[in-house]
Design a protein around this motif. Sequence first.
Motif, PDB file in Angstrom:
ATOM      1  N   ILE A 115       0.838  -1.192   0.000  1.00  0.00           N
ATOM      2  CA  ILE A 115       0.000   0.000   0.000  1.00  0.00           C
ATOM      3  C   ILE A 115       0.875   1.245   0.000  1.00  0.00           C
ATOM      4  N   ASN A 116       0.700   2.104  -1.019  1.00  0.00           N
ATOM      5  CA  ASN A 116       1.356   3.408  -1.086  1.00  0.00           C
ATOM      6  C   ASN A 116       0.290   4.488  -1.030  1.00  0.00           C
ATOM      7  N   GLN A 117       0.624   5.594  -0.401  1.00  0.00           N
ATOM      8  CA  GLN A 117      -0.331   6.694  -0.269  1.00  0.00           C
ATOM      9  C   GLN A 117       0.151   7.881  -1.081  1.00  0.00           C
ATOM     10  N   VAL A 118      -0.717   8.328  -1.996  1.00  0.00           N
ATOM     11  CA  VAL A 118      -0.442   9.504  -2.809  1.00  0.00           C
ATOM     12  C   VAL A 118      -1.120  10.697  -2.136  1.00  0.00           C
ATOM     13  N   VAL A 119      -0.350  11.753  -1.861  1.00  0.00           N
ATOM     14  CA  VAL A 119      -0.870  12.900  -1.128  1.00  0.00           C
ATOM     15  C   VAL A 119      -0.538  14.184  -1.894  1.00  0.00           C
ATOM     16  N   VAL A 120      -1.536  15.029  -2.079  1.00  0.00           N
ATOM     17  CA  VAL A 120      -1.336  16.367  -2.649  1.00  0.00           C
ATOM     18  C   VAL A 120      -1.411  17.365  -1.507  1.00  0.00           C
ATOM     19  N   MET A 121      -0.384  18.250  -1.421  1.00  0.00           N
ATOM     20  CA  MET A 121      -0.316  19.217  -0.339  1.00  0.00           C
ATOM     21  C   MET A 121      -0.118  20.623  -0.891  1.00  0.00           C
ATOM     22  N   THR A 122      -0.656  21.591  -0.182  1.00  0.00           N
ATOM     23  CA  THR A 122      -0.428  22.984  -0.536  1.00  0.00           C
ATOM     24  C   THR A 122       0.976  23.391  -0.100  1.00  0.00           C
ATOM     25  N   SER A 123       1.370  24.597  -0.419  1.00  0.00           N
ATOM     26  CA  SER A 123       2.722  25.061  -0.100  1.00  0.00           C
ATOM     27  C   SER A 123       2.979  25.139   1.403  1.00  0.00           C
TER      28      SER A 123
END
Length: 902
Positions: free
Chosen positions: A415-423
């Motif tokens: 299991i890998n987790q893809v995360v989008v984050m703001t600056s």
Amino acid sequence: MLTKKYLTALTGISIVLVLAAFQLKEDSFDLFIKKIETYVRANPQEKVYLQLDKPYYAVGDNIWFKSYIVTSENDRLSNLSKILYVDLLNERDSVVQALTLPVAEGLTWGNFALSDSLSEGNYRIRAHTQLMLNNGPEFYYDKTIKIGNAWSNEVFVKAAYTFEKTANVESTVNSVLQFTNRDGSPLTGNDVKYNVVWNDKTIKSGSGKIDGTGKLDLRFNSPKDGGTGIARILATITMPDKKKILKEILVESVSSKIDVQFFPEGGNMIEGLPGKVGIKAINSTGRGVDITGTLVDNDGNLLNTFSTAYLGIGSFVLTPDAQKTYKARIKFADGSEQDYPLPVAQKSGYSLSVNNTDSTKIQVKIYISPDLVNANSDLNLLIQHNGLVYYTSKAKIQKQVISASIPKKDLPSGINQVVVMTSNNQPVCERLVFINNADDHMKLKLESDQSSYARRGHVTMNFSDVGSSPVVGAFSVSVTNMDAVIPDLDRESNILTSLLLTSDLKGYVEKPNHYFLKNDVETAKELDNLLLTQGWSRYSWKKIIEDNFKQPKYAAQKSFKVSGTITTLGGKPLANGRVSLFSSTKGFFMIDTVADANGRFVFDNLAYPDSTNFIVQGKNLKGKSNVEVKVDPMPGQVVSKNKNTGDLEINVNETLSQYIKQSNSYFDQQFKQGFLTRSTLQLNEVKISQQKKNPTPHSANLNGPGNADAIILSKDMLTCITLVQCLQGKVAGLLFTPQGEPYLMRNNGRPMVIYIDGIRVDADFLSAISVPDVESVEVLKSGANTAIYGMNGSTGVLLITTKRGDGGSSGRQYSPWIVAFSPRGYSVSKEFYSPKYAANEAPGTTDFRTTVYWNPNIISNANGKGTFDFYTTDKPGTYRAVLEGINLNGKIARQTLTFLVK
């Protein structure tokens, strides 16, 4: 598995980008990455997997298992914990047997002996280390197995259930119970009293008579809250000889309600942005139910049709319009329909799309609302696996769509987790993906020296890791006859499904091995849909971002220890107080220590077998006993409800009929040799009254307080001096030796087991107990009451509850300066018996073993090669060998091989 590396821009690893929007980040993520590193170091985690010799069992069997403990971060064998706890639980979530096993280099093994007094049903095997207590039962190893009992059963029950609806609302559950004897003939005319119990509450009681065909019809209303939870029918059957037999019958479901949920990819639906929406439909047992449906907006416009792909799980794509709401009109298999609202779309935000069908790369797209497009703002993309970051990148928000392509070879399997984050490092989208790299597994080859064998033939098997860099590995192997033990390939759990998939997912995963049987696009889509809809919470982003994490409450356990506090009688800590720990169980043992300035004392690095009785004694500096000693309680073992409700079987004996039939011949041999005794669950008639006060409310009786063959209360012991005197002549068949050991007349002097406030003690403790301190004594004689104690209860059980005892204390304090207790110690494991037959040897007995061979400790050499050998039984058929293991580099493997025995 692949040796794990920590990947950032500083490592120099190249990342393939589809568009130039992403740039490898050099500086801005450093602080956040350090926070993740700090969190992972402060919160080490472990995972446990058990290989079992068979998928199901019968009474008289042994459950043989091998345990593999790995660290969550790098998936290598763990050197943290040195003790493993393994429990066998029944359908009531009560512990039937408990094992404590020493661990060496992440490995250990043991067995559960299944007493013939166990009833048929669904049992659970649960395993965890003390370190795993920090994350809770959701991440324990927890597997449901079926145990049949046809050999010592007298009454068999087959249940069938249907539902009646009124205006699409649950109203009645119709149950048809079919009662037969051991020969399959129906019982007729027997009186039956029953209680329907749902989530430990009785929702109906009644009585009836079995008709001429062996059937009893029973109806009850569904619970008003929709019927989530487990229900069972407790039926007491009166036999012709007036003997009463208790049967617990699992209710498949108390509701036919289907729960439908929607999961937007990345977390939210955003107006004007395309997004995938996962859909999951399950019944009240937790099993998936395939459905079809249409998407409709608030104006009634039909937008699209969809259907679930596998086990009630699927997905569809939707671009929400502003000012619009949506619903899914679901059609079920019975033709009924129901509308479900979709999550409300947010006016602004980010949408994440991940395509994982390509065998070499994952493709990521981030969709951005127009008002958030700003060339001076950044978005960060991060991929992590159990706290280790493998990929980070940064992009300017210059367009509404940002794309990236990440090679799968740079990501670990699992299991890998893809995360989008703001600056400012705030997560705005999250998504799970599954990676399965061939280089992370051993390329295991398993061969036998022949393709077929004679009965009692000698089999030699060789295995080797034919990969590029083999190393030493640890393996376990099970060999069974497929004519008796039929594998269910989709439902199998194994080292791959457990360590790569289910150990990192919360909740129930139905048929986990289905996702590993084929390596095709369709199966990849089904697995991707599963991860869209399955919960996951091994790490908390909120805690990491806010630096809001502490050292874990439970440390990795290296050995047993006994700790506590010594104080004056006034409660003041006694610095340098003298404390002694001693035991006379299996020889005399004694050790002394001195308390620190706060009165704390510790006896560490202890190793002792289970059922060891200890005494802790304290004295002051002058050797006087005017002190008080308190022993720290052991960490509590939380028994959670069974999350794998979809694996429960309502008619276990019928489901396992073929296996049980083949097992009975073997058990008959065991019976003739004196290893088994026929028993059945019998009980005296019990009248249930919810208003009646329980005479033993503090009892630690595993059957429940007061569920005993005889109860002696404190008011019955006012005229005797010793407890033995109080019990003499009070209970039929209960006798005492001249030394004060209790035994039942039918057991020819074999002593009963004694528990004081839930702690097992020796018979000499009876003379040390003050009679005025005793609240009650419960005597367990019948099979119905002693069965839950397993082999320990075979000679009867004496349960003593003190007026200060509540069954959960760490010990019994007979005086302030002396504490007696019996902690959970190391269990003694049996060795699997594998006979060796000489050529032309005349058989003395017939060999009908269902587990042909089991070896939990096979070590390959430095070249990745190993061998083992065994003899077949007297049963012909197709035999199946299952070999599993892990090497020093953390690479796991599973290989099966079948061969014929003629």
